[in-house]
Every structure is written in C-alpha cells, then in structure tokens.
Scaffold this active site. Structure first.
Site, PDB file in Angstrom:
ATOM      1  N   ASP A  88     -43.804  20.124  33.489  1.00  0.00           N
ATOM      2  CA  ASP A  88     -44.541  21.167  32.804  1.00  0.00           C
ATOM      3  C   ASP A  88     -45.498  20.986  31.843  1.00  0.00           C
ATOM      4  O   ASP A  88     -46.450  21.306  31.543  1.00  0.00           O
ATOM      5  CB  ASP A  88     -43.382  22.892  32.884  1.00  0.00           C
ATOM      6  CG  ASP A  88     -42.014  22.272  31.579  1.00  0.00           C
ATOM      7  OD1 ASP A  88     -41.309  21.261  32.038  1.00  0.00           O
ATOM      8  OD2 ASP A  88     -41.609  23.137  32.233  1.00  0.00           O
ATOM      9  N   GLY A  97     -25.558  29.080  31.177  1.00  0.00           N
ATOM     10  CA  GLY A  97     -24.723  27.141  30.561  1.00  0.00           C
ATOM     11  C   GLY A  97     -24.594  26.730  31.975  1.00  0.00           C
ATOM     12  O   GLY A  97     -24.503  25.131  32.010  1.00  0.00           O
ATOM     13  N   LEU A 105     -30.403  27.866  34.798  1.00  0.00           N
ATOM     14  CA  LEU A 105     -31.330  28.893  35.406  1.00  0.00           C
ATOM     15  C   LEU A 105     -31.728  29.796  35.094  1.00  0.00           C
ATOM     16  O   LEU A 105     -31.944  31.156  35.160  1.00  0.00           O
ATOM     17  CB  LEU A 105     -30.176  29.835  36.190  1.00  0.00           C
ATOM     18  CG  LEU A 105     -28.654  28.704  37.575  1.00  0.00           C
ATOM     19  CD1 LEU A 105     -28.000  29.158  37.865  1.00  0.00           C
ATOM     20  CD2 LEU A 105     -30.094  27.846  38.728  1.00  0.00           C
ATOM     21  N   SER A 106     -31.866  29.352  33.447  1.00  0.00           N
ATOM     22  CA  SER A 106     -32.494  29.797  32.557  1.00  0.00           C
ATOM     23  C   SER A 106     -32.618  31.703  32.086  1.00  0.00           C
ATOM     24  O   SER A 106     -33.225  31.877  32.147  1.00  0.00           O
ATOM     25  CB  SER A 106     -34.064  29.995  33.384  1.00  0.00           C
ATOM     26  OG  SER A 106     -34.605  29.297  33.733  1.00  0.00           O
ATOM     27  N   ASP A 162     -39.807  27.786  33.207  1.00  0.00           N
ATOM     28  CA  ASP A 162     -39.069  28.567  33.450  1.00  0.00           C
ATOM     29  C   ASP A 162     -39.665  30.145  33.038  1.00  0.00           C
ATOM     30  O   ASP A 162     -39.177  31.552  33.929  1.00  0.00           O
ATOM     31  CB  ASP A 162     -37.684  29.146  32.090  1.00  0.00           C
ATOM     32  CG  ASP A 162     -37.094  26.870  32.178  1.00  0.00           C
ATOM     33  OD1 ASP A 162     -37.404  26.578  33.492  1.00  0.00           O
ATOM     34  OD2 ASP A 162     -36.602  26.316  31.522  1.00  0.00           O
ATOM     35  N   TYR A 206     -33.864  16.548  25.344  1.00  0.00           N
ATOM     36  CA  TYR A 206     -34.671  16.859  25.943  1.00  0.00           C
ATOM     37  C   TYR A 206     -35.429  17.032  24.824  1.00  0.00           C
ATOM     38  O   TYR A 206     -37.076  16.601  25.582  1.00  0.00           O
ATOM     39  CB  TYR A 206     -34.730  18.738  26.183  1.00  0.00           C
ATOM     40  CG  TYR A 206     -35.557  19.476  26.690  1.00  0.00           C
ATOM     41  CD1 TYR A 206     -35.832  19.692  27.784  1.00  0.00           C
ATOM     42  CD2 TYR A 206     -36.993  19.622  26.128  1.00  0.00           C
ATOM     43  CE1 TYR A 206     -37.088  20.061  28.738  1.00  0.00           C
ATOM     44  CE2 TYR A 206     -37.419  20.690  27.181  1.00  0.00           C
ATOM     45  CZ  TYR A 206     -37.747  20.674  27.815  1.00  0.00           C
ATOM     46  OH  TYR A 206     -38.907  21.005  28.980  1.00  0.00           O
TER      47      TYR A 206
HETATM   48  C1  GLA Z   1     -36.161  22.973  31.367  1.00  0.00           C
HETATM   49  C2  GLA Z   1     -37.171  23.548  30.302  1.00  0.00           C
HETATM   50  C3  GLA Z   1     -38.269  24.054  31.830  1.00  0.00           C
HETATM   51  C4  GLA Z   1     -38.519  22.323  32.659  1.00  0.00           C
HETATM   52  C5  GLA Z   1     -36.911  21.835  32.910  1.00  0.00           C
HETATM   53  C6  GLA Z   1     -37.014  20.634  33.287  1.00  0.00           C
HETATM   54  O1  GLA Z   1     -35.843  23.905  32.081  1.00  0.00           O
HETATM   55  O2  GLA Z   1     -37.079  25.416  29.594  1.00  0.00           O
HETATM   56  O3  GLA Z   1     -39.655  23.804  30.585  1.00  0.00           O
HETATM   57  O4  GLA Z   1     -38.774  21.113  31.472  1.00  0.00           O
HETATM   58  O5  GLA Z   1     -36.195  21.965  31.717  1.00  0.00           O
HETATM   59  O6  GLA Z   1     -37.509  20.655  34.606  1.00  0.00           O
END
Ligand code: GLA
Length: 389
Positions: free
Chosen positions: A41, A128, A131-132, A179, A228
C-alpha cells in the site's frame, strides 16, 4: 437499527453509566483481514482486504465547552480529556489516548466540523493480532465526531485519510492506507481490490462456497512500528535506486535490468513489492472466477516472499502457515496477513474442508505447545456506518 448489536448495546450502556444520559451519535467501523497484497500500500500498489464483522463502536454526545472527554471501556474505563481550542498535545509514545487525540486533531485538520464531546469507545476485535483495531477506532471516531459536528455523510476517503494522518502524527506508525480504506469502504460478501495510487476501490464478490479462516499465531507482535518504518524506508531507497516515484512503477524485467549497484536487501524488498502487486491482481481475478486453485498458488507465493524477501514473518507464523497449507492442498491456501512479526494467518478454503482443517489445527497446537487459538470465521462485511444519530 443495523450493525453489531451486542457491542452497540454494551457501548451505549457504558455511555449512560459514565455520563448519565443518552449518546447523540453512535458510529461503528470494522477491522479488516487482508487476503493478499501486503506491504504494497505504501508503494502505491494493490491490496485485497475485506472488512470484518468485528470492529469498534463509539457513542458520543456534545459538550458545550471546547473539550473532549473520552472513556475506553475495554481498558477498565480509563479516561482522557483535552481541549480542542488549542493545538491538541501528544502524550508520550504508546498511550491509547494518542489515538483519540490524533483523530480529533485530524478531523479539524481535514476541514470536518469538530466540537466538544463526551464519548465512550469499545471494540470486539481480538487485540494485538494485526486485524486493524487501531484503524477501526480511527475511522469510527472520525465518522462519529464529524456527525456530531453536523456532517452526516463525510467523504469516506477523507475518513480514511484522517485515520492514517492520526497514525503518522500522533501514534508514530508510518502506515499505508489499506487498513483505513478497508474499514471505510468494506462491502458485504466482497473483498475490496484497492489501488493505493488513486485510492480506487473495486468490490470483488467472494465465492459462496469458500470460507475465510483467520487464525491467530499465538505470538505477540514485537517491534512492529520500528521494523515497519524501516521496511518503508527501504522501499523508498529502492524507488530512488530505480528512479521511479514508487515501486508500483516497476515490473520484474525492470527490476532485474537495473539491479546493478542496488544494495542486496533493498533489492529483495523491491522484489517482494513488485511480485506481490502482480499476485494481488491475479488473486482478485481468481476470486472473481471462484478459482481457489490459482488463489492458493498466489497466497503461498505471497507468504514465501514476505518470509524470504521482505523478512516480516516469524517461525511460529511460518509453522502455522505450513500446517494449514499441508492440510488445504491445492484448492485454497494460507499466508501471513498484515504487517507481520506475529499476528494472524489467513486461509481461504472450500467450506467443505473446514472440519479437517480444524482437526489439523488441534494437532498443531498440541505439537507446538502454543495454547489453542480461537479461529475467526471472517464474514466480508460493510464498512463504517452511523448506527444512530
Ligand atoms: C499494516 C499497515 C498497512 C499495511 C500492512 C502491510 O497493517 O497499517 O498500511 O502496510 O501493515 O500490508
């Protein structure tokens, strides 16, 4: 009233208990599981998430002075209060209040109406697990605050951008926007193919005879934000090396042709992104045609690439993915999902094979000594909604 009724009831009851009156606005936004297209993304690439049936509810009523009082009922009713007539200050890193403060600041920053509010937050996304839950809180709160200020139908892309802005500026994660877009634009019974360059969203009907199983690895995610942000910086370096504005602009031929002089790790990060974009488009097409064989191939290749080239998997996740792929065979597949470093595995399988898969999972937990994890059978669900105003 539509939406996740028990969670709404619980949140409204907690609002009454905290503030002694009814909320004026109740908003819900879902979490997401990504079927394929990870770490694409923020490279202007493609992702294929679907919104989940679980998420976050925010119940809100106005306050007449320029302040916000927020209560998180899942954190033992912990509360925060801050003024909105001055720049909203950040607390030290890692505190939940920064999510709320960042959204309030973002609502104003993006030109939506913001007024004083009392609010209660609650969610049912397993924490944790990648799953956003954070994006779902962000989108629900942005939707709810805008509605309280009088904007009942804000642009969904703006909601997603506010939630991403809050992550960047208040939470400290330089996340992409998958997400938040998934949470804002989810579609019932569909995955959403997301083009992260122009933020176009295309629903892809999910086959009725297939199931999406979301299996926690049982491993807490570690070092998520720093690792990340490092991956993201490596992708920027790769785009610089290849002279493109984003890795989306490369294909495999270009990747190989101009490889000379590129740092080996940076090259591998780019290779993941380039091949993952192609797999994501292939997977969307396979889902549309109900072809779980092609989808399974793409999912297995995605996992291998995230493990070897992008290096965001961990041994416990690899073992779970292997166990699932062994029992699934060629019709369907399993892969890590989301940012990585622990969290969940997603499997897409024919519904008829679920009993067998659950049996294999029981064996896996016994063998590894990891406590058995609760599998979430994901129902592709609608995006953020106002439940009551
Ligand atoms: C996390 C980030 C997203 C995306 C994913 C990996 O969920 O929040 O923006 O980069 O990692 O695909």
């Amino acid at each position: 009233m539509t939406g996740p009724a028990p969670l709404v009831d619980r949140t409204v009851a907690a609002f009454r208990q905290s503030f002694g009156g009814d909320p004026v606005v109740v908003a819900f936004a879902p979490g997401r599981v990504n079927l394929i297209g990870d770490h694409t993304d923020y490279n202007d690439g493609f992702a294929l998430p679907c919104a989940l049936q679980v998420g976050t509810v925010v119940a809100i009523a106005p306050l007449d002075d320029d302040s916000v009082i927020a209560r998180a009922i899942d954190l033992d009713g912990a509360s925060d209060s801050f003024r909105i007539d001055i720049p909203i200050p950040l607390l030290s890193a890692g505190q939940w209040q920064n999510h709320v403060r960042g959204i309030a600041a973002g609502v104003a920053q993006f030109g939506l109406p913001l007024r004083g509010a009392r609010l209660v937050i609650s969610g049912d996304i397993p924490q944790g697990n990648g799953l956003s839950s954070s994006a779902s809180l962000g989108v629900a709160l942005a939707l709810g605050l805008a509605a309280l200020g009088g904007e009942l139908a804000p642009d969904r892309q703006t909601l997603a951008r506010i939630a991403q802005w809050a992550e960047h500026n208040y939470v400290g994660c330089a996340c992409g926007i998958m997400d938040q877009i998934a949470s804002a634009y989810g579609q019932p019974d569909c995955a959403v193919l997301l083009d992260c360059r122009n933020l176009e969203v295309q629903p892809v009907a999910f086959p009725r005879d297939a199931a999406i199983m979301v299996v926690p690895s049982g491993v807490a995610r570690g070092l998520v934000d720093s690792a990340y942000n490092e991956r993201r910086a490596q992708c920027t370096l790769a785009a610089e090396h290849y002279g493109v504005s984003a890795l989306r602009d490369l294909d495999v031929e270009m990747l190989e042709a101009a490889r000379h002089g590129c740092d080996e790790i940076v090259y591998r990060r780019a290779r993941h992104v380039v091949t993952e974009n192609a797999r994501t488009l292939q997977a969307a097409n396979a889902i549309e045609h109900g072809d779980l064989f092609t989808l399974g191939d793409a999912m297995r290749a995605s996992h291998a690439s995230l493990k070897a080239d992008f290096e965001v998997s961990v041994p416990a996740v690899d073992a779970l993915v292997d166990c699932l792929n062994d029992v699934i065979g060629s019709e369907g597949g399993a892969r890590m999902t989301g940012g990585g470093f622990g969290g969940c595995v997603v499997a897409v399988v024919p519904k008829t094979r679920m009993t067998m898969i659950n049996r294999a999972l029981s064996g896996h937990w016994k063998r590894t000594g990891i406590p058995p994890q609760q599998v979430l059978l994901a129902r592709p669900s609608p995006g953020a909604t106002l439940i009551a105003v």
